[in-house]
Enzyme design. Structure first.
Site, PDB file in Angstrom:
ATOM      1  N   HIS A  71      68.631 -55.375 -33.026  1.00 25.89           N
ATOM      2  CA  HIS A  71      69.453 -54.787 -34.092  1.00 25.89           C
ATOM      3  C   HIS A  71      70.111 -55.873 -34.948  1.00 25.89           C
ATOM      4  O   HIS A  71      70.026 -55.848 -36.181  1.00 25.89           O
ATOM      5  CB  HIS A  71      70.515 -53.864 -33.482  1.00 25.89           C
ATOM      6  CG  HIS A  71      71.436 -53.246 -34.482  1.00 25.89           C
ATOM      7  ND1 HIS A  71      71.011 -52.331 -35.434  1.00 25.89           N
ATOM      8  CD2 HIS A  71      72.761 -53.421 -34.699  1.00 25.89           C
ATOM      9  CE1 HIS A  71      72.035 -51.979 -36.185  1.00 25.89           C
ATOM     10  NE2 HIS A  71      73.112 -52.628 -35.761  1.00 25.89           N
ATOM     11  N   LYS A  79      82.001 -44.343 -33.323  1.00 27.27           N
ATOM     12  CA  LYS A  79      80.678 -43.822 -33.686  1.00 27.27           C
ATOM     13  C   LYS A  79      79.834 -43.710 -32.422  1.00 27.27           C
ATOM     14  O   LYS A  79      79.647 -44.693 -31.710  1.00 27.27           O
ATOM     15  CB  LYS A  79      79.977 -44.754 -34.671  1.00 27.27           C
ATOM     16  CG  LYS A  79      80.375 -44.557 -36.112  1.00 27.27           C
ATOM     17  CD  LYS A  79      79.462 -45.401 -36.998  1.00 27.27           C
ATOM     18  CE  LYS A  79      79.768 -45.222 -38.462  1.00 27.27           C
ATOM     19  NZ  LYS A  79      78.861 -46.028 -39.299  1.00 27.27           N
ATOM     20  N   ASN A 126      78.764 -51.337 -43.031  1.00 24.49           N
ATOM     21  CA  ASN A 126      77.309 -51.220 -42.967  1.00 24.49           C
ATOM     22  C   ASN A 126      76.593 -52.273 -43.811  1.00 24.49           C
ATOM     23  O   ASN A 126      75.407 -52.127 -44.110  1.00 24.49           O
ATOM     24  CB  ASN A 126      76.867 -49.821 -43.422  1.00 24.49           C
ATOM     25  CG  ASN A 126      77.296 -48.756 -42.429  1.00 24.49           C
ATOM     26  OD1 ASN A 126      77.059 -48.881 -41.234  1.00 24.49           O
ATOM     27  ND2 ASN A 126      77.952 -47.719 -42.914  1.00 24.49           N
ATOM     28  N   HIS A 170      73.024 -53.157 -43.173  1.00 23.23           N
ATOM     29  CA  HIS A 170      72.477 -52.155 -42.258  1.00 23.23           C
ATOM     30  C   HIS A 170      71.415 -51.252 -42.881  1.00 23.23           C
ATOM     31  O   HIS A 170      70.499 -50.829 -42.187  1.00 23.23           O
ATOM     32  CB  HIS A 170      73.604 -51.300 -41.668  1.00 23.23           C
ATOM     33  CG  HIS A 170      74.380 -52.013 -40.603  1.00 23.23           C
ATOM     34  ND1 HIS A 170      75.029 -53.206 -40.838  1.00 23.23           N
ATOM     35  CD2 HIS A 170      74.607 -51.708 -39.290  1.00 23.23           C
ATOM     36  CE1 HIS A 170      75.628 -53.600 -39.712  1.00 23.23           C
ATOM     37  NE2 HIS A 170      75.391 -52.714 -38.772  1.00 23.23           N
ATOM     38  N   LYS A 178      87.614 -54.811 -38.121  1.00 25.30           N
ATOM     39  CA  LYS A 178      87.049 -53.472 -37.961  1.00 25.30           C
ATOM     40  C   LYS A 178      88.146 -52.434 -37.761  1.00 25.30           C
ATOM     41  O   LYS A 178      88.106 -51.350 -38.357  1.00 25.30           O
ATOM     42  CB  LYS A 178      86.065 -53.425 -36.789  1.00 25.30           C
ATOM     43  CG  LYS A 178      85.475 -52.032 -36.614  1.00 25.30           C
ATOM     44  CD  LYS A 178      84.131 -52.007 -35.966  1.00 25.30           C
ATOM     45  CE  LYS A 178      83.516 -50.618 -36.109  1.00 25.30           C
ATOM     46  NZ  LYS A 178      82.230 -50.495 -35.417  1.00 25.30           N
ATOM     47  N   GLU A 217      84.219 -42.437 -42.256  1.00 25.68           N
ATOM     48  CA  GLU A 217      83.299 -43.092 -43.197  1.00 25.68           C
ATOM     49  C   GLU A 217      83.079 -42.278 -44.474  1.00 25.68           C
ATOM     50  O   GLU A 217      81.953 -42.045 -44.911  1.00 25.68           O
ATOM     51  CB  GLU A 217      81.948 -43.378 -42.512  1.00 25.68           C
ATOM     52  CG  GLU A 217      81.182 -44.508 -43.174  1.00 25.68           C
ATOM     53  CD  GLU A 217      79.915 -44.902 -42.430  1.00 25.68           C
ATOM     54  OE1 GLU A 217      78.865 -44.857 -43.054  1.00 25.68           O
ATOM     55  OE2 GLU A 217      79.990 -45.243 -41.242  1.00 25.68           O
ATOM     56  N   ARG A 225      82.485 -29.717 -23.996  1.00 26.14           N
ATOM     57  CA  ARG A 225      83.097 -29.805 -25.331  1.00 26.14           C
ATOM     58  C   ARG A 225      84.022 -31.015 -25.486  1.00 26.14           C
ATOM     59  O   ARG A 225      84.851 -31.054 -26.378  1.00 26.14           O
ATOM     60  CB  ARG A 225      83.846 -28.513 -25.688  1.00 26.14           C
ATOM     61  CG  ARG A 225      82.937 -27.308 -25.798  1.00 26.14           C
ATOM     62  CD  ARG A 225      83.634 -26.155 -26.492  1.00 26.14           C
ATOM     63  NE  ARG A 225      82.718 -25.040 -26.673  1.00 26.14           N
ATOM     64  CZ  ARG A 225      82.576 -24.045 -25.796  1.00 26.14           C
ATOM     65  NH1 ARG A 225      83.289 -24.045 -24.678  1.00 26.14           N
ATOM     66  NH2 ARG A 225      81.732 -23.075 -26.036  1.00 26.14           N
ATOM     67  N   HIS A 258      68.047 -51.152 -40.931  1.00 26.92           N
ATOM     68  CA  HIS A 258      67.458 -49.962 -40.307  1.00 26.92           C
ATOM     69  C   HIS A 258      66.023 -49.747 -40.782  1.00 26.92           C
ATOM     70  O   HIS A 258      65.167 -49.314 -40.014  1.00 26.92           O
ATOM     71  CB  HIS A 258      68.308 -48.722 -40.612  1.00 26.92           C
ATOM     72  CG  HIS A 258      69.609 -48.700 -39.883  1.00 26.92           C
ATOM     73  ND1 HIS A 258      70.642 -47.844 -40.208  1.00 26.92           N
ATOM     74  CD2 HIS A 258      70.068 -49.428 -38.837  1.00 26.92           C
ATOM     75  CE1 HIS A 258      71.665 -48.054 -39.394  1.00 26.92           C
ATOM     76  NE2 HIS A 258      71.342 -49.018 -38.562  1.00 26.92           N
ATOM     77  N   ARG A 275      85.076 -47.417 -45.119  1.00 27.11           N
ATOM     78  CA  ARG A 275      84.402 -47.780 -43.862  1.00 27.11           C
ATOM     79  C   ARG A 275      82.924 -48.110 -44.071  1.00 27.11           C
ATOM     80  O   ARG A 275      82.323 -48.841 -43.281  1.00 27.11           O
ATOM     81  CB  ARG A 275      84.564 -46.659 -42.826  1.00 27.11           C
ATOM     82  CG  ARG A 275      83.943 -47.024 -41.482  1.00 27.11           C
ATOM     83  CD  ARG A 275      84.275 -46.060 -40.364  1.00 27.11           C
ATOM     84  NE  ARG A 275      83.582 -46.451 -39.146  1.00 27.11           N
ATOM     85  CZ  ARG A 275      83.837 -45.961 -37.948  1.00 27.11           C
ATOM     86  NH1 ARG A 275      84.784 -45.054 -37.794  1.00 27.11           N
ATOM     87  NH2 ARG A 275      83.164 -46.369 -36.892  1.00 27.11           N
ATOM     88  N   GLU A 285      76.628 -59.713 -36.528  1.00 31.17           N
ATOM     89  CA  GLU A 285      77.747 -58.818 -36.839  1.00 31.17           C
ATOM     90  C   GLU A 285      79.033 -59.605 -37.079  1.00 31.17           C
ATOM     91  O   GLU A 285      79.841 -59.240 -37.931  1.00 31.17           O
ATOM     92  CB  GLU A 285      77.951 -57.794 -35.714  1.00 31.17           C
ATOM     93  CG  GLU A 285      76.819 -56.785 -35.553  1.00 31.17           C
ATOM     94  CD  GLU A 285      76.828 -55.677 -36.607  1.00 31.17           C
ATOM     95  OE1 GLU A 285      77.705 -55.675 -37.497  1.00 31.17           O
ATOM     96  OE2 GLU A 285      75.938 -54.802 -36.535  1.00 31.17           O
TER      97      GLU A 285
END
Length: 363
Positions: A271, A147, A251, A254, A233, A243, A125, A258, A247, A189
């Protein structure tokens, strides 16, 4: 002294990013400074390529300083960022006796960091973990912000958690062993930060001398752009950790990136390369909506291409584009949301983009 420390201020989850050439050689000393006591068990997650370069020296440094350390290697590549890989890590964690006082260290690029962070979030956990990114892309992006996750056959990062690291250590020396294509992918980036929030960084990247020094991997120049990127960032993440609002601007490029990764098959584009193409598409949509000028779009395109990044949109099916976009995490109440530039250094979130506005860019 070229050591930089950047605070990511998140209340009781705050942590520091330490940026210094050669820090990898003194990792035990750095761990002791942040309260990781000797005799604690440390599971280092890496891949074969990084392990061959740094693994033995890294593990020996930990063991010589009385840490109980073990390394597990995961396969490199987006297609291995999945639940099967996670399960293999759990097996090693169980055999090693990783308890709640233990710590995971991610030593590698973005995939290693994402999987390690999620393993740490879910083992017993939740146990602490540290990010030590070794690619430019992971240094400026995925290692900061918490993330973590793995992919699902239906899409990227659909299984994951927000899990902030205890610390991040960045050694620009590791970029010396990075393939040139991977370095360029990371620059996508960095350029993104220039477009969304930092026009001074964008201008800095346009200067020919800086460009040459960066391509030649001069530490002083690398530290400057990594430091600027992480500060941007950190500032955004501290305002919106999960997010729910601002935030999302991180992206930029992105959503379409993607789409391209997914429909062209993971592996055809790195990427960062897919993000570069995605930024070009977002820039074109911004022209259609009258948000910024053709000159600004051209500046973005020239800068991306000057770091050997692709901007040309590959041939993919329009219907498939829509299907992937509707599965995007930024969709709210059935509406797609796009991050579009208003000028170099400023973007906003828009949910009023007609399908026809962007589908015409795909054949």
């Amino acid at each position: 002294m070229n050591k930089r420390k950047i605070l990511v201020p998140l209340g009781d989850k705050s942590y520091e990013v330490t940026l210094e050439a050669g820090i990898l050689n003194n990792i035990s000393e750095e761990l002791l400074k942040i309260g990781i006591t000797k005799n604690r068990k440390i599971l280092v997650i890496s891949n074969e390529e990084i392990s061959n370069l740094y693994g033995e020296k890294f593990l020996n440094n930990l063991k010589d300083n009385k840490f109980q350390a073990k390394m597990v290697l995961i396969k490199a590549g987006e297609s291995y960022k999945n639940l099967k890989t996670l399960s293999e890590i759990y097996d090693v964690a169980f055999e090693f006796g990783l308890d709640r006082n233990s710590i995971i260290i991610a030593l590698g690029g973005g995939i290693v960091g994402d999987v390690s962070g999620f393993a740490a979030a879910t083992w017993l956990r939740g146990i602490e973990y540290i990010q030590i990114p070794t690619t430019l892309l992971s240094m400026v992006d995925s290692s900061v912000g918490g993330k973590t996750g793995v992919n699902h056959p239906k899409g990227k990062n659909l299984i994951g958690a927000f899990n902030q690291p205890k610390a991040v250590f960045i050694d620009p020396e590791t970029l010396k062993s990075l393939p040139k294509r991977e370095f360029s992918a990371g620059m996508a980036e960095v350029i993104k930060y220039g477009v969304i929030r930092d026009k001074e960084l964008f201008k800095y990247l346009e200067i020919e001398k800086n460009k040459n020094e960066l391509i030649n991997l001069k530490n002083e120049y690398l530290i400057k752009i990594i430091n600027s990127s992480i500060k941007t960032k950190s500032h955004i993440v501290s305002q919106d950790e999960h997010e729910n609002g601002v935030r999302a601007i991180l992206n930029y490029g992105h959503s379409f990136g993607h789409v391209i990764e997914n429909l062209c098959g993971y592996g055809k584009f790195l990427h960062g390369e897919a993000i570069s193409i995605g930024m070009n598409i977002a820039g074109k949509i911004a022209i259609e909506k009258g948000l910024w000028s053709k000159e600004e779009l051209e500046r973005q395109k020239i800068l991306l291409e000057s770091y050997d990044l692709p901007t040309e949109i590959p041939k993919i099916n329009k219907e498939d584009v829509l299907t992937i976009l509707m599965g995007d995490k930024k969709v709210r109440d059935g509406k797609m949301r796009f991050i579009l530039p208003k000028e170099i250094g400023a973007v906003d979130i828009y949910d009023d983009v007609e399908d026809s506005l962007f589908l015409k860019f795909f054949s």
